[in-house]
Each structure stands twice: as C-alpha cells, then as structure tokens.
Design an enzyme around this catalytic site. Sequence first.
Site, PDB file in Angstrom:
ATOM      1  CD  GLU A  34      -7.433 -37.784 -27.132  1.00  9.71           C
ATOM      2  OE1 GLU A  34      -8.086 -37.728 -28.194  1.00  9.71           O
ATOM      3  OE2 GLU A  34      -7.937 -37.585 -25.996  1.00  9.71           O
TER       4      GLU A  34
ATOM      5  CG  HIS B 228      -9.814 -28.176 -33.003  1.00 11.94           C
ATOM      6  ND1 HIS B 228     -10.467 -27.543 -31.976  1.00 11.94           N
ATOM      7  CD2 HIS B 228     -10.265 -29.453 -32.994  1.00 11.94           C
ATOM      8  CE1 HIS B 228     -11.280 -28.403 -31.379  1.00 11.94           C
ATOM      9  NE2 HIS B 228     -11.169 -29.563 -31.975  1.00 11.94           N
TER      10      HIS B 228
END
Length: 327
Positions: A60, A129
């Site tokens: 990322e 998450h």
Amino acid sequence: MAELQFREALNEAIDEEMGRDERVFIMGEEVAEYDGAYKVTEGLLDKYGFKRVIDTPISELGFAGIGVGAAMNGLRPIVEFMTFNFAVLAADQIINHASKARYMLGGQLSVPIVFRGPNASAGQLGATHSVAYDSMYAHFPGLSVIYPSEPEDAKGLLKSAIRSDDPVIFMESEQMYGMKGEVSEEEDFIIPIGKAKIKREGEDVTIIASGKMYHIAKQAASQLAKDGVEAEIIDPRTIKPLDIETIVTSVKKTNRCVIVDEAHPFGGLASESGFLIQREAFDYLDAPVQRVTLPDVNAPFSKPLFDQWLPDAKQVIEAVNTVTYRN
C-alpha cells in the site's frame, strides 16, 4: 432512473471519467485481471488496457506513493485499497505528502488523486479489519473525505472526486456493494462535494448519519413513525467539508438532534457535529445532543458480541426517546 448496485454505480463513475479524461487511471491490488476484489472495476481492463488499469503488488505504501507522484506530474490517479484498514500502511503518503504538497509549495502544483475503498466494519473480520477511518482523515487539512450511503450518491460524488484538483478520500462500506438503488441517468450526472442531503423529512428530531449508519437511522425512523415521532434524516455524504448549514437549519426546525456514527466515541464525526450544533444552534435546542457510536473497545470476532458492538436501530430509538423526553 436506473436501478444499480452500489458497485455498479461506482463502476459507471470510473468508466465515464476514464472515457472523458485520458489522464485518469486506476491502480490497486487485483483491480485489473480479477476485476477488483469487490468487482468495482469489472470490465475496465478490457476497455482501457494495462496502462490505465494497473494491478499492484501488496504494498500500500508503495503504490500510494506512485499515485501521489503521478498526480503531482499531471495525471489523475484513482488508488483503490482493498480496505482502508490496510491503507494505514500508506498513511505517510496520504497525510504527509498528498494533503500538504499544494500548501508547502505555495500552490505551484496540485495533487488530483482519489484514494478509495471499503471503510469500517465488514462482518466478522476481527479488530484489525473493522475500523472507521473517516474521522481520522478528516482531521487533516487538504483532504476531502466522502462517505456515501446510496448508489446514486456514490456515482455522483465519485465523479466529482475524480475531477477535484485536490486529494479526496472516498470511502465505501464493504457490506453495501451489493445494495441496489435508483441512479440518475442524466448525462454527466455529478453531485458537488460538501453538500448534505435531507433524505427524510420530519418535525420532531434530526438524525445525522452517513455510510451504512444511514440505513440504521432509516430503520429507526420507520419504527419511530409508528409511535408518532417523525424524524428528519440528514445524510452528510461528505464528512469533510461538512455541510453544517443544512444540519443547523434542520436542528432549528426540530429542536433536537441525534448523531449516529460507526466510530468510537472520542474525536469522531459525532463529537465534531455535536460541537458545531451547540455553537450554531444552542438557543434552539430543547435537549442536549445525543450520539450513538461504537463503544470505546475494539471489534470482537464473536458474532453475538459483534452484533452488540455495532450501533443498531434500538440504540437510535433510545437516543431519540431521550431527546424527546419519552424515556
């Protein structure tokens, strides 16, 4: 009007903007050959090729940096994160570079980039998450933060985000990608960034909610109506800039307010909105502003505990009953 899934509305927005402007491209994990982890980019590789629909490594920070550099050099990238929980790894590029470059260089360049992907919880995926990051990014000058709740808003706002000359954080809910809704078929349909929408008219209380919390607010309002309480629901759509004028106008009408936020209580949208409401509409309030948020604890994995952890319609109704003195 056409009925589209949330993912289809996003796909249309990206497709139309890529067709309109050859500088627009999309990059991210599995966006090309796999058509996107959530099928938002389905069909785009066949239409635009590998130079404009780019699969990236699982890095990322790396591909966010490439996107920021591309934007600084005149392109208009869309960077897809598989989830904003993973985008924490790219926070340096977003917060320290994309958001600050125009300011630090005296306006000599712009950073027209969109960072998009699912935000907040998505079922039983555990604490790492299930975080809502919209308030975190809204904290930083130079970033716009969009969090739509319906397909039409998603399409119109994503097109505006792609056209923005400044960086935009565009957040979606993983649980809403299959949701269907009517979407305008108007040619080049766009929605301006920073404009809230009154999604339900009411006289008794103002409920503010975005993302999937808007749908929790809708459930609560339907149940409240059976008891004679008519709630007005405002969907901010854009977390920053926040359309506080529309919110205050509603509060001045209803004299009561409940804010529903899929975030922890400290420092979120509910906190900021509550402060602005008391600053701008204190004399109109007949009760203190109430908020419904996550508890100050990380997401549990257990389904029964997870269901208790998330805000629900019952909590919204209890908050409305508090401000209307029905408890």
